[in-house]
Design a protein around this motif. Structure first.
Motif, PDB file in Angstrom:
ATOM      1  N   LEU A  91      73.655  46.575  18.135  1.00 42.81           N
ATOM      2  CA  LEU A  91      73.486  45.668  19.267  1.00 42.81           C
ATOM      3  C   LEU A  91      72.598  44.502  18.870  1.00 42.81           C
ATOM      4  O   LEU A  91      72.856  43.357  19.261  1.00 42.81           O
ATOM      5  N   ALA A  92      71.568  44.801  18.084  1.00 38.06           N
ATOM      6  CA  ALA A  92      70.680  43.717  17.667  1.00 38.06           C
ATOM      7  C   ALA A  92      71.468  42.649  16.941  1.00 38.06           C
ATOM      8  O   ALA A  92      71.275  41.448  17.145  1.00 38.06           O
TER       9      ALA A  92
ATOM     10  N   PRO B 209      66.034  45.492  12.834  1.00 37.06           N
ATOM     11  CA  PRO B 209      66.778  44.581  11.956  1.00 37.06           C
ATOM     12  C   PRO B 209      67.904  43.902  12.701  1.00 37.06           C
ATOM     13  O   PRO B 209      68.635  44.546  13.458  1.00 37.06           O
ATOM     14  N   VAL B 210      68.039  42.600  12.509  1.00 40.38           N
ATOM     15  CA  VAL B 210      69.098  41.884  13.212  1.00 40.38           C
ATOM     16  C   VAL B 210      70.170  41.367  12.251  1.00 40.38           C
ATOM     17  O   VAL B 210      71.194  40.880  12.703  1.00 40.38           O
TER      18      VAL B 210
ATOM     19  N   GLY C  20      71.373  50.743  18.066  1.00 43.33           N
ATOM     20  CA  GLY C  20      70.346  49.732  18.273  1.00 43.33           C
ATOM     21  C   GLY C  20      70.507  48.583  17.294  1.00 43.33           C
ATOM     22  O   GLY C  20      70.489  47.399  17.677  1.00 43.33           O
TER      23      GLY C  20
ATOM     24  N   ALA D 154      54.771  48.095  27.386  1.00 39.84           N
ATOM     25  CA  ALA D 154      55.532  47.924  28.626  1.00 39.84           C
ATOM     26  C   ALA D 154      54.650  48.189  29.839  1.00 39.84           C
ATOM     27  O   ALA D 154      54.790  47.530  30.866  1.00 39.84           O
TER      28      ALA D 154
ATOM     29  N   LEU E 216      72.665  46.588  27.486  1.00 36.90           N
ATOM     30  CA  LEU E 216      71.423  47.348  27.311  1.00 36.90           C
ATOM     31  C   LEU E 216      71.257  48.336  28.448  1.00 36.90           C
ATOM     32  O   LEU E 216      70.889  49.502  28.237  1.00 36.90           O
TER      33      LEU E 216
ATOM     34  N   ASP F  22      72.326  41.806  27.977  1.00 37.08           N
ATOM     35  CA  ASP F  22      71.364  42.571  28.764  1.00 37.08           C
ATOM     36  C   ASP F  22      72.064  43.652  29.570  1.00 37.08           C
ATOM     37  O   ASP F  22      71.514  44.713  29.828  1.00 37.08           O
TER      38      ASP F  22
ATOM     39  N   HIS G  84      63.561  41.540  13.797  1.00 39.89           N
ATOM     40  CA  HIS G  84      62.914  41.045  14.998  1.00 39.89           C
ATOM     41  C   HIS G  84      61.716  41.950  15.230  1.00 39.89           C
ATOM     42  O   HIS G  84      61.845  43.185  15.226  1.00 39.89           O
TER      43      HIS G  84
ATOM     44  N   LEU H 262      58.195  42.980  17.459  1.00 38.27           N
ATOM     45  CA  LEU H 262      57.571  42.853  18.773  1.00 38.27           C
ATOM     46  C   LEU H 262      56.248  42.128  18.667  1.00 38.27           C
ATOM     47  O   LEU H 262      55.834  41.430  19.566  1.00 38.27           O
TER      48      LEU H 262
ATOM     49  N   GLY I 280      60.156  48.215  30.132  1.00 39.06           N
ATOM     50  CA  GLY I 280      60.331  47.272  29.040  1.00 39.06           C
ATOM     51  C   GLY I 280      61.611  46.482  29.226  1.00 39.06           C
ATOM     52  O   GLY I 280      61.650  45.262  29.049  1.00 39.06           O
ATOM     53  N   LEU I 281      62.645  47.192  29.608  1.00 42.52           N
ATOM     54  CA  LEU I 281      63.932  46.529  29.812  1.00 42.52           C
ATOM     55  C   LEU I 281      63.819  45.446  30.875  1.00 42.52           C
ATOM     56  O   LEU I 281      64.431  44.383  30.778  1.00 42.52           O
TER      57      LEU I 281
ATOM     58  N   THR J 146      66.112  39.422  25.084  1.00 49.27           N
ATOM     59  CA  THR J 146      67.022  40.554  24.909  1.00 49.27           C
ATOM     60  C   THR J 146      66.603  41.460  23.767  1.00 49.27           C
ATOM     61  O   THR J 146      66.639  42.692  23.892  1.00 49.27           O
ATOM     62  N   LEU J 147      66.206  40.866  22.649  1.00 45.38           N
ATOM     63  CA  LEU J 147      65.869  41.696  21.499  1.00 45.38           C
ATOM     64  C   LEU J 147      64.639  42.544  21.756  1.00 45.38           C
ATOM     65  O   LEU J 147      64.583  43.706  21.366  1.00 45.38           O
ATOM     66  N   SER J 148      63.658  41.971  22.421  1.00 43.61           N
ATOM     67  CA  SER J 148      62.467  42.765  22.751  1.00 43.61           C
ATOM     68  C   SER J 148      62.839  43.918  23.665  1.00 43.61           C
ATOM     69  O   SER J 148      62.338  45.036  23.522  1.00 43.61           O
ATOM     70  N   ARG J 149      63.741  43.633  24.606  1.00 45.36           N
ATOM     71  CA  ARG J 149      64.184  44.706  25.504  1.00 45.36           C
ATOM     72  C   ARG J 149      64.862  45.812  24.715  1.00 45.36           C
ATOM     73  O   ARG J 149      64.709  46.993  25.022  1.00 45.36           O
ATOM     74  N   LEU J 150      65.595  45.403  23.706  1.00 37.59           N
ATOM     75  CA  LEU J 150      66.282  46.397  22.882  1.00 37.59           C
ATOM     76  C   LEU J 150      65.266  47.308  22.185  1.00 37.59           C
ATOM     77  O   LEU J 150      65.477  48.515  22.071  1.00 37.59           O
ATOM     78  N   HIS J 151      64.146  46.724  21.742  1.00 39.43           N
ATOM     79  CA  HIS J 151      63.071  47.550  21.174  1.00 39.43           C
ATOM     80  C   HIS J 151      62.675  48.634  22.158  1.00 39.43           C
ATOM     81  O   HIS J 151      62.613  49.814  21.811  1.00 39.43           O
ATOM     82  N   ALA J 152      62.404  48.181  23.360  1.00 39.34           N
ATOM     83  CA  ALA J 152      61.920  49.118  24.369  1.00 39.34           C
ATOM     84  C   ALA J 152      62.919  50.239  24.566  1.00 39.34           C
ATOM     85  O   ALA J 152      62.563  51.432  24.610  1.00 39.34           O
ATOM     86  N   LEU J 153      64.143  49.838  24.636  1.00 39.05           N
ATOM     87  CA  LEU J 153      65.191  50.799  24.927  1.00 39.05           C
ATOM     88  C   LEU J 153      65.298  51.850  23.833  1.00 39.05           C
ATOM     89  O   LEU J 153      65.210  53.057  24.084  1.00 39.05           O
ATOM     90  N   THR J 154      65.507  51.405  22.605  1.00 45.09           N
ATOM     91  CA  THR J 154      65.782  52.371  21.548  1.00 45.09           C
ATOM     92  C   THR J 154      64.585  53.265  21.298  1.00 45.09           C
ATOM     93  O   THR J 154      64.734  54.478  21.152  1.00 45.09           O
ATOM     94  N   LYS J 155      63.414  52.675  21.268  1.00 46.33           N
ATOM     95  CA  LYS J 155      62.273  53.476  20.827  1.00 46.33           C
ATOM     96  C   LYS J 155      61.748  54.383  21.918  1.00 46.33           C
ATOM     97  O   LYS J 155      61.571  55.591  21.711  1.00 46.33           O
TER      98      LYS J 155
ATOM     99  N   VAL K  52      80.206  45.317  20.786  1.00 48.99           N
ATOM    100  CA  VAL K  52      80.185  44.447  19.614  1.00 48.99           C
ATOM    101  C   VAL K  52      81.602  43.954  19.317  1.00 48.99           C
ATOM    102  O   VAL K  52      81.827  42.779  19.034  1.00 48.99           O
TER     103      VAL K  52
ATOM    104  N   LEU L 188      63.971  52.401  14.154  1.00 46.54           N
ATOM    105  CA  LEU L 188      63.192  53.270  15.030  1.00 46.54           C
ATOM    106  C   LEU L 188      61.699  53.272  14.659  1.00 46.54           C
ATOM    107  O   LEU L 188      60.925  54.035  15.203  1.00 46.54           O
TER     108      LEU L 188
ATOM    109  N   VAL M 282      55.623  50.978  22.103  1.00 43.09           N
ATOM    110  CA  VAL M 282      56.426  50.215  23.064  1.00 43.09           C
ATOM    111  C   VAL M 282      56.022  50.557  24.493  1.00 43.09           C
ATOM    112  O   VAL M 282      55.922  49.681  25.361  1.00 43.09           O
TER     113      VAL M 282
END
Lengths: 110, 604, 178, 104, 320, 120
Positions: free
Chosen positions: A86-87, C136-137, A83, C97, D34, D31, C148, C150, A26-27, A33-42, D78, C130, C93
């Motif tokens: 960073l978002a 949330p942004v 997460g 992916a 990340l 990125d 945000h 997916l 996913g990354l 970037t935000l979509s990648r963050l989804h992949a990462l955290t979840k 951040v 999660l 996810v």
């Protein structure tokens, strides 16, 4: 018994590893970037949880379990906040404009 | 000596339980640092003074104990013996450093009472920072003097560096901040190389204790590659911290930009800390290195430092930069002892010359920087060409500069003279006369720029005494006292110099007799004669009495100007960061390869 | 549950976490296999008490207990939902992916969150970060929480509303609602 | 079993290593952080696996520390990126101590 | 052992590649980010080298606090920040220097390869003398007993370092509070993190110091965690760093080293040597020193991050 | 080839990379990062030496895995390196602040400016 436990470990750890792979994919593959963050955290939190679960039977004393669980809980806690943090930091500057249309089309008010 | 039976017994008793006495010089600055922070900047000045007085007393007692005992004092910290534990050791060399650092720091502390006293009831930035950092430097130096473990010495070096760097930028101007940053980064590079060497030695022998390592290294049939690599890395790392040419990029701006009291400490003592470690490595840890041809390389660099530093000092327009470049040159003398140690007189003799140079230069340079600070403060600037009249405003200060200058030039009976005599003697004995040539040239150049400065200060009508700010009398006297100390070093009884050979192989001829022969009034005239020639030359070219530079100059002057600009260009290039880095790498490789070939040649 | 009680609850919680950390050391004794003797055990226990006291003090100082009460049965439900949903989120996810077509339809969605208390908003944000497909942004000028997502095709807002309702029942007021 | 756990640790490491491509490629610094975060979580997993496989004491504590400080890395980012305010619309926090105290 | 070797090979390659990238990164910020990831990888290497104590320190200090410092600086500084903007300009000279560096590295590698085998080691000696120190973790034993003086000097080194940083303020700012940390007090998630995480951090830190006597852990690791948590609180605006003139914070700063020196001096009479412990009291004394040092070191580390003081906007009079 | 050898080579290579960076990087911050790389290489070598030493002990069946002395020294070294980095960064930021001030008089120094750019 031991074999069953070992099999359980192999299954859980392997599944966890798959989720790590998913997170990495996913990354690498997700477009922004935000979509990648989804992949990462979840995906990674789930992967870590599965690895911890798989390792439980391998720890000699059942009392060693809880240390592992503490690790996972802490990782979950910091993962959830990090997460979001960073978002907030990586959102593109135009995020406000993107939401300009106002409440989403199917926003439910309760 | 026989009259001192009772003190001797007392000292013997004190040092008997393993020399717990040695802990005192280590603990005093440590406790001072901790309590000093609690006391705060308002009361720190007198506190540090009291502490340093106690430190000086402790150093004297240690010295007396070592001399009367006739052998090094050892102390095992925590009761653990090396290789597991860390030992302290006081031999002649340590004692000299302990005493020198206590004396010079005490002098600087007296001098700085006036500069770093908070004006009001509240603590100020300078009043806290200066005194704490001074204590830090002192703690680092004492640990360097006594430490017997390569890693403890590393921590001590870092203590020294971390205390010295902020001293450079104490006045907060952008130039000094940049100088401090450059100093810090280069010093860190030096410490990492040193640490790398220590790591390799641990990998080879499983201990970091200098004594144990020395025994094992001496027992080896041939020096193994790890030892050679470690020697090369540590030597270059320490050279970078000592600012030997071509690794001197950080020194002139750092030492010239710091407040005078800080400059005095930095120039007189801080660079000596790393040099002292170099002595430990070459003379105690791996004495086999001294017989290798690569030792000549250190001497060559030393000679280059003497010439480059002196020629650069001659060109400086600002007094503090002149003094700083003089330090670059004087560091060169320190490194001449390495090639001369392999001669017939033996390493201990060269070592005593080097130690004497450490002491003599520390006193003289401390004095000179303090004097330069007083002059700059009185006038508000330190441009040499505009110093006219200072001699009448600050006679004592100028006298101090002159006396310190005599020692730097090497006139009888100064410590500088003894050093030069010893080095010349060793060079002649070894048939390597060219070192002597460098020494002579260095002395003449030193005389030239010091006369240039003093001539300006003495000439003409300067500021009216009333317009200049009067310095504290105590400050002037401290500068004079340090200078006199350096000058009178040569008059010490010859037995004192035996101190250095405590704990090592005595030279074939007792040091005392060698020194005793070196000094007699008859040779004073011989030493003064070239000086007079230089004085005449300086007078001839100087713009004294309102006479500005004459128009067209003859070809010698053009040549000199050309040489000057060439040297200036060279120095500017060498002090570029990448060039200095390149030199560093090249030195590591040269020394490493040189050691390797030399060691092989020795075996076959 | 009144305020002192909730303070004690925190202390107990931190002590529980300490037991997780110190696990073997303390619990070996409970299990009948004292490793370091009773003195070491007592020392470990006393230290644990002190440590959790320090942690509780810091926690209360940084995050004073909010007014209102917490209903634990609902909290347990929330936790179970969280666990299940976070698994779903991971699977969701992962499937996206691994899918060669990369089925994504990312975009933003403003959810008008009615919770006003800062801490609770942030907690809700952390919780939903999660959940499947939401992250949330930030808050927009109207005070809505911007997510945000997916996949905007999914009924995200409905899910969030369900979460918020559950959250509200747990906190039983004290959320600084509009 | 240990062999399997080591292999699993290696696999997790390799996936994390793949993630490091994001550090190389970016495109943005976001990125890159990340990838560092991925390394944090993956590192926790790899350490747990290595620890259980090799039986080293203290590796659990190490994983714990890593989990704790993974969030700190995000804070560093951040703080460094100089942009904040993802959450509360009202600036400042109503509650919370303001004394200059140490964290104990 | 093949899996283990594969893991090692992956790690070594990753570390080396990342180091190369850090050197080649276009921006300092990117390099600092890379360095954080590098620190985490290095921690894994330390685990592989059976040095969990070092791994803990590397995670907390090497990656965590150093990364924070570097990132903060990289974000604030202009890309070409001052001083020696002259890197190495010419391609040729860069190549030459790279060549020399490579030769040094190769030489070093050769030396490492020919180190004696079996390796000389102090491990058995430490092992045999561990009981006398009363602690079970040999690293702690070395740090607190066998080489206590190094540890003492090291904690001492931090004080001139801190004074040095403080001395970089301007004169009117003296008496103010450290001002280098960013202020993110309006960031909701960050505030939440700073409210929730520190208590856990405190527990973990105390735990690390406590188990450090027997298992990997110890004061530096614990102190680094405490410092990280404190910095988190400061960044979130939930607390303020003490003034540089605050007597209370100075007392805490010197408390640890003073306890250390005090017990060390008492050792001259009680145990026959400076920095020695009476055998039956060794463990409690070591723990007492560690506890005091943890507080002091945590405060120093936090203050090192917080930077030189700046004057308050509020115009509060500094305490005398 | 064993893991230790591998890491030993890696450490030597890191020393080379770090040296290059310290010498060639433009800007003090980059030099500082490279210095940290260099330091980590040295520490890594020390760690390898510790592992080798401990290996002998483990082979003799005495349990300990790794020579604790170098490990303890590396911990000390890490703390010292952190302090060094902190001083260097403080110097660098102060210097940059002064330069900014010099460039545009009247603008607040970055220390105070940084306080205000946290908000949205």
């Amino acid at each position: 018994m031991s074999l069953t436990l070992d099999l359980f470990t192999v299954a859980a750890v392997s599944l966890g590893a798959v989720f790590f792979l998913a997170g990495t994919l996913g990354l690498l593959r997700f477009p922004d970037t935000l979509s990648r963050l989804h992949a990462l955290t979840k995906a990674d939190n789930l992967g870590l949880g599965l690895v911890v679960l798989g390792l439980l039977p391998q720890v000699a004393s059942p009392l060693g379990w809880i240390g592992l669980i503490a690790v996972w809980l802490l990782a979950l806690l910091s993962g959830a906040t990090a997460g979001q943090l960073l978002a907030g930091a990586v959102r593109p500057p135009e995020w406000a404009r993107l939401t300009a249309p106002g409440p989403g089309k199917d926003t439910a008010d309760d | 000596m026989e009259a001192s039976a009772i003190p001797t017994a007392w000292l013997a008793g004190l040092s008997a339980p393993g020399g717990v006495l040695l802990v005192v010089p280590l603990i005093l600055p440590v406790v001072g640092l901790l309590l000093g922070l609690l006391l705060g900047g308002r009361r720190l000045g007198p506190f540090v003074f009291v502490l340093l007085s106690a430190g000086l007393a402790a150093a004297v007692v240690v010295a007396a104990a070592v001399v009367t005992g006739g052998e090094p004092m050892l102390y095992q910290l925590g009761g653990w013996s090396p290789p597991l534990g860390v030992a302290l050791k006081a031999d002649g060399l340590s004692v000299v450093l302990l005493l020198t650092s206590a004396v010079v720091t005490l002098g600087v502390a007296v001098y700085a009472q006036r500069d770093f006293r908070p004006p009001g009831a509240r603590e100020t930035r300078g009043s806290l920072a200066f005194w704490m950092l001074l204590l830090g430097v002192w703690a680092g130096l004492n640990t360097v003097a006594l430490g017997q473990d390569l890693f403890t010495l590393f921590v001590a070096l870092e203590l020294l560096t971390f205390s010295a760097v902020p001293l450079v930028s104490l006045d907060g101007r952008a130039e000094t901040l940049a100088a401090a940053l450059r100093y810090l980064l280069f010093a860190l590079l030096g410490s990492v190389l040193y640490l790398l060497g220590a790591v390799l030695l641990y990998g080879a022998y499983g201990t970091l204790d200098i004594g144990l390592l020395a025994v094992q290294i001496a027992a080896a049939h041939a020096l193994p590659p790890s030892v050679l690599a470690a020697a090369a890395l540590m030597t270059v790392g320490l050279m970078a911290k000592t600012a030997l040419v071509p690794l001197h990029l950080w020194l002139p701006p750092a030492h010239a930009g710091a407040p005078p009291a800080a400059s005095a400490i930095l120039s007189a003592l801080v660079v000596k800390g790393s040099f002292f470690l170099l002595l430990r490595i070459w003379f105690d840890l791996i004495p086999g290195l001294l017989d290798l041809p690569a030792a000549q390389a250190l001497g060559v660099l030393g000679a280059a430092a003497i010439l480059l530093g002196n020629l650069m000092a001659l060109q400086q327009a600002r007094l503090k930069l002149l003094v700083a470049y003089s330090t670059v040159a004087q560091i060169g003398y320190l490194f001449l002892i390495f090639p001369l140690a392999g001669t017939t007189s033996g390493p201990t003799w060269a070592l005593s010359a080097g130690t004497l140079q450490v002491v003599s230069h520390a006193l003289a340079k401390g004095s000179l920087f303090l004097a330069a600070g007083l002059i700059a403060k009185a006038l508000g600037h330190d441009r040499i060409r505009d110093l006219a009249g200072v001699g009448r405003v600050l006679p004592i200060t100028l006298l101090a500069s002159g006396v310190a200058g005599l020692s730097l030039v090497g006139i009888q009976p100064s410590g500088g003279y003894l050093v030069k005599a010893a080095l010349q003697g060793a060079a002649e004995a070894g048939g390597t006369w060219w070192w002597g040539l460098v020494l002579d040239a260095g002395g003449l150049l030193t005389a030239a720029y010091l006369l240039w400065f003093i001539g300006h200060a003495l000439s003409g009508h300067g500021p009216h005494p009333a317009t200049a700010k009067a310095p504290g009398r105590a400050q002037e006297l401290v500068a004079l006292a340090l200078a006199l100390g350096s000058l009178l070093l040569g008059l010490l009884p010859a037995q004192v110099f035996e101190l250095i050979s405590v704990g090592r192989v005595p030279p074939p001829e007792p040091i005392a007799t060698a020194w005793a022969g070196a000094f007699h009034w008859g040779s004073l005239a011989a030493g003064l004669l070239p000086l007079l020639v230089v004085a005449v030359l300086v007078l001839a070219f100087g713009p004294w009495g309102g006479r500005r530079r004459p128009g067209p100059l003859g070809w010698p002057a053009v040549g000199a100007a050309g040489l000057g600009s060439a040297v200036g260009w060279l120095d500017a290039r060498l002090r570029c960061w990448p060039v200095a880095g390149f030199s560093l790498l090249a030195l590591v490789l040269t020394l490493g390869v040189g050691f390797a070939f030399g060691a092989r040649a020795c075996v076959t | 549950m009144s305020l002192p009680l909730s303070r004690m609850a925190r202390g107990v919680g931190f002590f529980g976490f300490w037991l997780l950390l110190a696990g073997p050391g303390v619990l070996d004794v409970a299990a009948g296999t004292p490793s370091g003797g009773p003195v070491a055990w007592a020392a470990e226990l006393v230290l644990g008490l002190l440590a959790s006291l320090a942690a509780t003090w810091a926690s209360l100082r940084l995050l004073p207990p909010a007014p209102g009460r917490v209903r634990f049965t609902t909290l347990a439900r929330l936790a179970a939902r969280f666990l299940w949903q976070s698994i779903l989120a991971g699977v969701d996810v992962a499937l996206r992916a691994f899918d060669p077509r990369l089925p994504l339809n990312p975009g933003y969605l403003a959810y008008p969150l009615r919770i006003r208390a800062d801490t609770d908003r942030a907690l809700f944000g952390a919780y939903t970060s999660l959940m499947p497909g939401t992250l949330p942004v930030g808050s927009d000028t109207n005070g809505a929480l911007v997510y945000h997502c997916l996949d905007l095709e999914k009924p995200i807002a409905a899910g969030l509303a369900g979460d918020e309702a559950l959250w509200r029942r747990v906190r039983m007021g004290g959320l600084g609602d509009e | 079993m240990n062999e399997f756990l080591l292999a699993a640790a290696g696999f997790v490491l390799v996936t994390v290593a793949l993630g490091l491509i994001r550090i190389l490629r970016g495109p943005g610094d976001a990125d890159r952080i990340l990838a560092a975060q991925l390394l944090g979580t993956g590192g926790v997993a790899a350490m747990l696996l290595l620890g259980v496989a090799t039986g080293l004491p203290g590796v659990t504590d190490l994983a714990l520390l890593l989990a704790l400080l993974a969030a700190f890395a995000a804070v560093a980012f951040v703080a460094g990126s100089g942009r904040g305010a993802a959450g509360g619309a009202t600036p400042g926090v109503a509650e919370g101590g303001t004394g200059g105290e140490e964290p104990e | 052992m093949t899996s283990a070797l594969a893991v090692d090979a992956v790690l070594a390659l990753l570390i080396f590649g990342l180091a190369l990238w850090i050197n080649a990164a276009r921006t300092a910020y990117g390099a600092a980010l890379g360095f954080m990831a590098y620190g985490l990888l290095l921690a894994l290497v330390w685990v592989r080298l059976a040095a969990v104590d070092v791994a803990l320190t590397e995670v907390a200090l090497g990656a965590g606090l150093t990364g924070f410092l570097l990132l903060g600086a990289a974000a604030r500084l202009a890309p070409d920040a001052s001083f020696d903007a002259v890197g190495v300009s010419g391609k040729g000279s860069r190549f030459l220097i790279a060549l020399l560096c490579a030769v040094v590295a190769v030489g070093l590698a050769a030396v490492v390869l020919v180190l004696p085998d079996p390796a000389p080691t102090l491990a058995p000696l430490v092992h045999a003398n561990l009981a006398r120190t009363g602690v079970g973790n040999p690293v702690t034993g070395v740090l607190m007993a066998h080489r206590a003086v190094d540890t003492l000097l090291e904690t001492l080194v931090l004080i001139p370092a801190l004074i040095g940083i403080w001395s970089l303020s301007s004169d009117p700012d003296w008496g103010g509070r450290p001002g280098s940390l960013p202020d993110l007090s309006s960031n909701g998630p960050l505030t939440l993190l700073a409210q929730v995480l520190p208590p856990f951090g405190i527990l973990v830190a105390i735990h690390l110091v406590w188990v450090g006597a027997e298992d990997p852990g110890g004061k530096f690791q614990g102190a680094a965690v405490l410092a990280a948590m404190w910095v988190l609180v400061l960044v979130a605006g939930l607390g303020r760093a003490p003034r540089v003139t605050s007597q209370a914070s100075r007392l805490l700063l010197v408390l640890g080293p003073l306890v250390f020196v005090g017990i060390g001096i008492a050792g001259v009479w009680l145990a026959g040597a400076f920095l020695a412990y009476p055998e039956e009291w060794a463990k409690p004394l070591i723990l007492a020193i560690e506890a005091a040092l943890t507080l002091s070191v945590a405060l120093v580390l936090g203050l090192l991050l917080a930077g030189p003081p700046v004057a308050d906007g509020g115009g509060v009079e500094p305490r005398p | 080839m064993s893991g230790e050898t591998l890491f030993g080579l890696c450490g030597a290579a890191l020393v080379g990379v770090g040296l290059f960076g310290v010498i060639c990087q433009p800007g003090a911050l980059r030099k500082l990062i490279a210095f940290n790389l260099l330091g980590s290489g040295v520490f890594l070598l020390f760690g390898v030496i510790a592992k080798r030493g401990g290996g002998a002990l483990a082979a003799a069946g005495q349990g300990a895995d790794g020579d604790p002395v170098p490990q303890a020294l590396v911990i000390t070294g890490l703390v010292v390196a952190f302090a060094a980095t902190a001083i260097a960064i403080a110097l660098l930021r102060r210097l940059a602040g002064l330069n900014d001030q010099g460039r545009s008089e009247g603008e607040p120094p970055p220390a105070s400016r940084s306080r205000s750019d946290g908000g949205p």
